[in-house]
Scaffold this active site. Sequence first.
Site, PDB file in Angstrom:
ATOM      1  CG  ASP A   1       6.107   2.683  -0.757  1.00 32.22           C
ATOM      2  OD1 ASP A   1       5.325   1.731  -0.900  1.00 32.22           O
ATOM      3  OD2 ASP A   1       6.472   3.122   0.351  1.00 32.22           O
TER       4      ASP A   1
ATOM      5  CD  GLU B   1       1.278   1.553  -2.027  1.00 29.80           C
ATOM      6  OE1 GLU B   1       0.404   1.086  -1.279  1.00 29.80           O
ATOM      7  OE2 GLU B   1       2.205   2.258  -1.621  1.00 29.80           O
TER       8      GLU B   1
END
Length: 636
Positions: A315, A368
């Site tokens: 993330d 990401e």
Amino acid sequence: MSKVKAHSLFTDFDINLFKSGKHYKLYEKFGSHLTTLNGVEGTYFAVWAPSAKQVSVIGDFNFWKEGAHKLNVRWDESGIWEGFIPNIGKGSAYKYKIESHNNGIKTEKADPYARRYEHNPKTASIVWEDAYSWKDTKWMKSRKKKNALNAPFSVYEVHLGSWKKQIEENRFLSYVELADQLVDYVKEMNFTHVELMPIMEFPYDPSWGYQVTGYFAPTSRFGYPEEFKLLVDKLHQNDIGILLDWVPSHFPEDAHGLGFFDGSCLYEHPDKRKGYHQDWKSLIFNYGRNEVKSFLISNALFWLDQYHADGLRVDAVASMLFLDYSREEGEWEPNQYGGRENLEAIAFMKELNEAIYGTFPDVQAIAEESTSFPGVSKPVFLGGLGFGMKWMMGWMHDTLQYFAKEPIYRKHHQDDLTFSMTYAFTENFMLPLSHDEVVYGKKSILNRMPGDEWQKFANLRILYSYMFTHPGTKLLFQGAEFGQSEEWDFQKSLDWHLLQYKPHKGVQKLIKDLNKLYKTEPAFHEKQFEQEGFEWIDYNDAENSMFAYMRHGNNKKDTVIVVCNMTPMPKNNYKLGLPKAGKLKQIFNSDQKDYFGTGNYSNKLMITKMIPWHFRAHSVEVIIPPLSVAIFKYTV
């Protein structure tokens, strides 16, 4: 009351690896471990607290009394406190009470390496060990092929707390219930992988799991650690891979968490310009500290090792890469070369991916990452960050922007869709329509589409058909696969009742069939990251808002032809230039009646003609229904 006995699981070699940032199995040493010492059963505890003056284990076994069980500090300046406490067994709740050399500050912390935590809002760690017997040997032996870059990779992104709820009892489904219901559904829908939004223990539900306090424990909200293993196992037994969202970018300031752990900035960077996220009000790891690198890399490998995860979706990589991320001028300090790159974080990510692929070459690490930082999915030895894939955020933004426009205006924005092909092969891209796109007033994917009900659903079907035929792997957030009408609400179940209506049922069948097509047609996955796997037929017909392209596999006979009509007007006798003579059959049409399409337009077996078109020697005339995608293939 029994006293702490001197005992250690650490060797000198362990300590040297830890200090140098190269110990990647710290979970075997730190934390609480059920142990028998001199014939007496109990638990060994070990915690890193170099600024501590005293560390006590407090818990339900000593009435949470400070000083009752003081750990011993190691003599080697590692900052590790450890000891064996007799007669403490599985299920005991505990924390560390730490008195710091820093002005005598006292902190009360959960164990960073605990395998289980109390159910929120309680925050204590729990001594835990499970002897789960895995039954996924077949998957583990064959998963290298299933997780390969030339394999179909279609991901269903899930938030376990809101996918489906036990309505009568107003509660979450448990890991055990999900092992039946979620697994059966994903299998029926033909997805190849599930991606779980963070399941590591977290205190605050509205964070969706992205504010982690228990990095080595699956959240107790849904059951026990071994029950989460059951969910993973059942997915594997049904030929479905599992990816876990992993958050090495920041952590919350909760009093029991990693922040200011021993009265000092232990895990976080001491400089607020590098150690504090203004957007998320959270702390940033100190990537330049060797012991912190060991902690994070050990954690990544822990989920791949102990829980058989098939990959990690990392993330907020962009926030780690740049020192000026979400900061104004004067709020950040350039690196030693005067640039904005966070060199310590970049070095950490390279080490992380080398460790992941060096230990588990049959998994995927997915970034990401939303910037144009080069080489995110290139190997470290070629100067890249070493991830296997990267989210294609530009494609997502441009595509949703295009589809939000009324069809009459789309001819002026043809490049919104063609632009992605100018950079599609610079990285190994995954195409995401994730949870981030259906929150905070953005509307559901369905309700971003223009027009009346029929047009909204037709546009949604084109969007998905275009997505599944575009180069790259795929990710779709829960609810999108049946046209969820409302924005995602983490507190509510998905609106499964919508499936009683034909438009929603039609979208669900479309996704099921697209997944099957993606898996069974080699041209859609064999060269999904290679320029040779894609060829435009025509991207210039902006006046009609038409696109046509070919996808190629390893074998020429597998080539498929994709034609997209972005307007509500059917295109009869639409001429396509083709590379060779032959017969064409239609293998997919998003306007089918069982998708809630018109079902009024179909193509029978077609024979090419020796009429040059689109700079090719042969051509064929096809019928493309309104707001639809049709896919064709040469017959053998």
